[in-house]
Every structure is written in structure tokens, then in C-alpha cells.
Motif scaffolding. Structure first.
Motif, short mmCIF file in Angstrom:
data_model
loop_
_atom_site.label_atom_id
_atom_site.label_comp_id
_atom_site.label_asym_id
_atom_site.label_seq_id
_atom_site.Cartn_x
_atom_site.Cartn_y
_atom_site.Cartn_z
N LEU B 164 0.85 -1.18 0.00
CA LEU B 164 0.00 0.00 0.00
C LEU B 164 0.89 1.24 0.00
CD1 LEU B 164 -3.01 0.88 0.27
CD2 LEU B 164 -2.77 0.56 2.75
N VAL B 165 0.67 2.11 -0.99
CA VAL B 165 1.57 3.25 -1.20
C VAL B 165 0.78 4.56 -1.09
CG1 VAL B 165 3.14 4.37 -2.86
CG2 VAL B 165 2.91 1.86 -2.84
N ASP B 166 1.32 5.54 -0.35
CA ASP B 166 0.68 6.86 -0.33
C ASP B 166 1.71 7.94 -0.06
OD1 ASP B 166 -2.64 7.62 0.22
OD2 ASP B 166 -1.12 9.18 0.33
N VAL B 167 1.50 9.12 -0.61
CA VAL B 167 2.39 10.24 -0.34
C VAL B 167 2.19 10.77 1.08
CG1 VAL B 167 2.71 11.06 -2.70
CG2 VAL B 167 0.72 11.84 -1.41
N ALA B 168 1.00 10.55 1.65
CA ALA B 168 0.74 11.00 3.02
C ALA B 168 1.52 10.15 4.01
CB ALA B 168 -0.76 10.91 3.31
N PRO B 169 1.78 10.70 5.21
CA PRO B 169 2.58 9.95 6.19
C PRO B 169 1.82 8.83 6.89
CG PRO B 169 2.02 12.13 7.04
CD PRO B 169 1.55 12.09 5.62
N TYR B 170 0.50 8.79 6.73
CA TYR B 170 -0.30 7.72 7.34
C TYR B 170 -1.55 7.49 6.50
CZ TYR B 170 -1.56 12.19 9.48
OH TYR B 170 -1.84 13.51 9.68
N PRO B 171 -2.20 6.30 6.65
CA PRO B 171 -3.40 6.02 5.86
C PRO B 171 -4.59 6.87 6.32
CG PRO B 171 -2.47 4.00 6.82
CD PRO B 171 -1.81 5.15 7.49
N GLY B 191 -0.20 -7.84 7.78
CA GLY B 191 0.76 -8.25 6.77
C GLY B 191 0.78 -7.42 5.50
N VAL B 192 0.20 -6.20 5.56
CA VAL B 192 0.28 -5.32 4.39
C VAL B 192 1.62 -4.59 4.43
CG1 VAL B 192 -0.71 -3.22 3.35
CG2 VAL B 192 -2.22 -5.01 4.23
N GLY B 193 2.29 -4.51 3.30
CA GLY B 193 3.51 -3.73 3.21
C GLY B 193 3.15 -2.26 3.02
N LEU B 194 3.58 -1.40 3.95
CA LEU B 194 3.19 0.02 3.89
C LEU B 194 4.36 0.85 3.37
CD1 LEU B 194 1.35 -0.01 7.26
CD2 LEU B 194 0.30 0.87 5.18
N HIS B 195 4.05 1.74 2.46
CA HIS B 195 5.06 2.64 1.90
C HIS B 195 4.48 4.03 1.96
CE1 HIS B 195 7.06 -1.02 0.46
NE2 HIS B 195 5.82 -1.42 0.26
N LEU B 196 4.74 4.72 3.08
CA LEU B 196 4.07 6.00 3.33
C LEU B 196 5.06 7.15 3.20
CD1 LEU B 196 2.06 4.62 6.35
CD2 LEU B 196 1.14 5.22 4.10
N GLY B 197 4.52 8.31 2.85
CA GLY B 197 5.37 9.47 2.65
C GLY B 197 6.27 9.33 1.43
N VAL B 198 5.90 8.49 0.51
CA VAL B 198 6.69 8.30 -0.71
C VAL B 198 5.77 8.37 -1.93
CG1 VAL B 198 8.49 6.87 0.34
CG2 VAL B 198 6.45 5.78 -0.61
N THR B 216 10.05 6.53 -4.70
CA THR B 216 11.06 7.59 -4.54
C THR B 216 12.06 7.29 -3.43
OG1 THR B 216 9.38 8.76 -3.23
CG2 THR B 216 9.71 9.52 -5.49
N ASP B 217 11.74 6.34 -2.52
CA ASP B 217 12.72 5.97 -1.49
C ASP B 217 13.62 4.83 -1.97
OD1 ASP B 217 11.06 3.78 -1.46
OD2 ASP B 217 10.63 3.85 0.69
#
Lengths: 62, 393
Positions: B164-171, B191-198, B216-217
Motif C-alpha cells: 500500500l503506497v501513499d504520499v501522506a505519512p499515514y493512511p 501483513g500489508v507492506g506500507l510505503h508511506l510518505g513516498v 522515490t525511497d
């Protein structure tokens, strides 16, 4: 006016209790309780409650 | 004429009939389906627990002409006609606009059109996704808003790997940092892979598929399937040049009558209406309950004499089901200047968070607390100051 609620499909969203608080309420266990035979003066609110039920659990017989 | 054959259009039609309108009623919709319910599309339908027929909305004995699979392309206010693709024209004495919204298209780095890229808005979108996840194991979801989060929860439940990807720092970022932190924990626990702030650096295409996403990270996410869930946009482009005011929603007054369009009312995702909870500023509410409540008021006002029209000033509400927890939001949390825990405990995932603006309770978010959320929603409707709420509590 007869109000029926299918508790098998009710998910306790509480929408009905917001628009028609005199007829619908959630109890301490978050289960819906309601007046099955409300006064005719509450007809509009009861119909509105049925319309806003996200699970279409409320049926009204007029 | 009602343009829009989904929840708001249906409830408007039912209200017109319930209020005694016995004239000709035409409902135009661009999808081929009769009105259906959208919430199951990211939940039970996606999980394979219900069939499409189970998502149908009850029509009861509604008398209306349904024109389905036909997109509205123009509105002529002078001639009082709606122009649909064909072209076919529908004249009206009164008009309700309930065209809803569409999934926001991706406007970031170049995303090549490939057959494993999905959006989730319509029944057909959901069925296509159901079909695709029969074979896809690795799912990347762009956007950790409410559709992204709910879909992540559903797909974990049926064994997909989810990133799960989002530019925000949290869902679910409009609900604030503290609720966001609980959501982060929930997804991680399941078990979700979180990619936040990216954000996305590049998509990697392979033949007719997107094979991976580079962030971007620097992380590299292999993908069998990509779901773009970055919000929705109101379907109002067809109204450009019609004389109605668009922001991009249809600007209307407190009676839901469109600015510049006498006898034209709007309801649901498309309507921008003034809210007293937002100091009279225009708000647009894309929730299930708003589609219903506003349709009831808009249709009633269309039939009423101008001095008998009622104002629409709701305390909006929405819900989301994630990992077996009912998450509810009422009022306008995103407009608050601070938030405070009103009851319960974040660690128990059973709590109510209050959202405050100028000392007044303007919103609340609850986890597993339906009865209490109903109570707090009533407090918001009564414009309770937060000290009052605390005392009564």
C-alpha cells in the motif's frame, strides 16, 4: 404503520437512530432496538430512516 | 428528468413519487446496470461472498422510465433539455443532477496503459478486479485513502500480498495523525507492506503488463496487479458551458438548487453546497449517506413552492469495514484545528476521537463504537461545545 427490521442484515450503522431518534436506538451492545408500531405523526421520519439504511434492513408498512 | 441512475438518482426518484409526483419521470444513466449499491464493491463482492445481483438496490414499485447505457453530454437550460449521446434529447420541467463521481485518473509519472492496471468505482470495475485476482498474487495499491485501505483489508482476507503506497505519512489522512497511526498498525499487523510518505518514481512495464513500481525511497515493488485508488472527481465535465456554476462540483444553494439553473437541483457526489459546519463555505460530500439524504431534500424541494423549501445542512457520516472493525466518521474531521480522544483506548481499537474547531465539536471518528458515534453525531448536530460534550459524557 408497521416497522420491521431484519437484524440478520442490520450492521448497527445508527443512521436510522439519527434521523428518527424517537423510533430507533442502539442498545449498550450496539444492537438496534425500535418501536415496531410508531405513531402516524412520525411517518416521514420513519420512511427517511428506511431510505438511509445502508443495508436496506428496514421495511415500513403503511 | 433525473440524470444519474445510482443511489442518489434512485432515492430522488422514489422521493418524487412518495411526495405525489405523478407526471413523467425519466432516469438517465451511463452504466448499463439498474441502480446498485457501491459499498460491497470493495468488500463482500470483491471477497466473493456475494453475487452482483445481491448488490441491487430495491426499487419497490417505483414507476419510472430507465434510460441506461446512455451518457449525458449537454444541458440546454433555455430549451430545458438534457442532451445524451446519440444524440437524444430529454425535455424537462424539473431536473435533478446526480451524476456522481469517477475514479481520479493517475496524473503522476507516466503510467502506460496496461491490462493489469485497475481502478475501483463501478460494478464492472469490481468484477474485472475479482477476475484478475484469481491469478494475481502480488497487488500494489496506489493510495491509502478509504478505498485503498478497504481493498487492502479485503485482499489480505483472501490471501493476496498487498503493498500500500501513499504520499501522506499515514493512511486515511483526513482523519488525522492519531487515527492514522492506528490504521498503520492495523495494516502492518495483517501483513500489508506500507510505503508511506513516498511517491512513484517509475512504473516498469513488461509486454502488456505493469511488472513493478519503483518508489522515490528506492524500494522496488514487483506487481501482478496495480490498483490506482487516489480519490474521485465529480462527473460535471458535460456541464461546462451550460451556464451552471462548477467548482468542479455543481454549486448550489442551501436548498440544493443549482446556481444559474432554476428548477435544477443536485444531489450526491456532484453537489457543492454551503454548510454551517464550515462557516457557510461550500462543501462536497462523497459519502453513501449524503447521496441519500441530499436526494431526499433535493427531490422534495423540486416539488415544493419556493417558500416551502427546506435547507440541507447535514452532519455527514461514512463508514468503512477494515479487518473486521467498523470505522465510522461523522461531521467534518478534516476541517478541525485539533483532535482529542473522547473515550476508549486507541490500543484496544475501540475508541471515539473528537475533532474540534473553535471549541466546537465538528467531527468524530469511531472504531467499533456505533452506539457512541450515534450519540456524538447528535451532539455535533446540536452544535455542542466540546466542554459540554465532556461534561455530559
Amino acid at each position: 404503520m408497521k416497522v420491521k427490521v431484519d437484524l440478520e442484515i442490520c450492521e448497527s450503522h445508527g443512521e436510522c437512530g439519527f434521523v428518527a431518534p424517537d423510533v430507533f436506538e442502539l442498545n449498550d451492545d450496539d444492537v438496534l432496538v425500535w418501536n415496531p408500531d410508531p405513531d402516524e405523526s412520525l411517518k416521514d421520519k420513519v420512511l427517511q430512516a428506511a431510505a438511509v439504511c445502508p443495508t436496506q434492513a428496514i421495511t415500513v408498512e403503511i | 428528468v433525473i440524470v444519474g441512475a445510482s443511489l442518489a438518482g434512485l432515492r430522488a426518484a422514489q422521493t418524487l413519487r412518495a411526495r405525489g409526483f405523478d407526471g413523467q419521470l425519466t432516469v438517465v444513466g451511463d452504466e448499463l446496470h439498474m441502480p446498485y449499491d457501491r459499498p460491497p464493491l470493495s468488500k463482500q463482492l470483491l471477497a466473493g461472498r456475494v453475487r452482483p445481483a445481491d448488490c441491487a438496490l430495491r426499487l419497490d414499485d417505483l414507476e419510472a422510465e430507465w434510460v441506461l447505457g446512455r451518457r449525458a453530454i449537454g444541458l440546454d437550460l433555455e430549451r430545458r433539455t438534457v442532451v445524451c449521446a446519440g444524440p437524444v434529447e430529454y425535455g424537462f420541467d424539473g431536473l435533478i443532477l446526480a451524476t456522481g463521481s469517477s475514479a481520479r485518473p493517475w496524473r503522476g509519472v507516466s503510467l502506460p496503459a496496461r491490462r493489469n492496471v485497475f481502478f475501483l468505482r463501478t460494478l464492472d470495475d469490481s468484477l474485472a478486479l475479482v477476475d484478475a485476482i484469481r491469478t494475481a498474487r502480488k497487488v500494489v495499491i496506489l493510495g491509502a485513502g478509504f478505498i485503498g485501505c478497504e481493498t487492502a483489508s479485503t485482499l489480505r482476507g483472501i490471501g493476496c500480498n498487498v503493498e500500500l503506497v501513499d504520499v501522506a505519512p499515514y493512511p486515511m489522512s483526513p482523519l488525522g495523525a492519531d487515527v492514522g497511526a492506528v490504521c498503520t498498525e492495523l495494516h502492518a499487523e495483517h501483513g500489508v507492506g506500507l510505503h508511506l510518505g513516498v511517491s512513484v518514481q517509475a512504473f516498469e512495464a513488461h509486454d502488456d503488463r505493469i511488472a513493478g513500481v519503483r518508489l522515490t525511497d528506492g524500494s522496488q515493488l514487483p506487481a501482478d496487479l496495480l490498483l490506482v485508488a487516489i480519490g474521485a472527481e465529480p462527473n460535471t465535465r458535460w456541464l461546462h458551458g451550460s451556464g451552471l456554476t462548477l467548482d468542479p462540483g455543481i454549486v448550489c444553494d442551501e436548498t440544493c438548487e443549482a446556481k444559474g439553473g432554476p428548477d435544477v437541483f443536485c444531489a450526491g457526489d456532484v453537489a457543492s453546497f454551503p454548510s454551517s459546519f464550515a462557516n457557510g463555505e461550500l462543501v462536497r460530500v462523497e459519502h453513501w449517506t449524503n447521496a441519500v439524504e441530499q436526494a431526499l431534500v433535493a427531490a422534495g424541494n423540486l416539488l415544493a413552492l419556493p417558500d416551502k423549501r427546506v435547507a440541507y445542512d447535514p452532519v455527514p457520516s461514512f463508514w468503512s469495514d477494515q479487518y473486521g472493525i467498523k470505522i465510522q466518521s461523522v461531521g467534518f474531521p478534516a476541517r478541525a484545528d485539533k483532535h482529542v480522544l473522547l473515550e476508549g483506548d486507541l490500543a484496544d481499537r475501540k475508541f471515539v476521537m473528537g475533532f474540534i474547531s473553535d471549541g466546537m465539536l465538528v467531527g468524530a471518528v469511531g472504531f467499533a463504537s456505533p452506539r457512541r458515534m450515534l450519540w456524538f453525531r447528535r451532539q455535533i448536530a446540536e452544535r455542542a461545545m466540546v466542554e459540554q460534550v465532556a461534561l455530559q459524557n
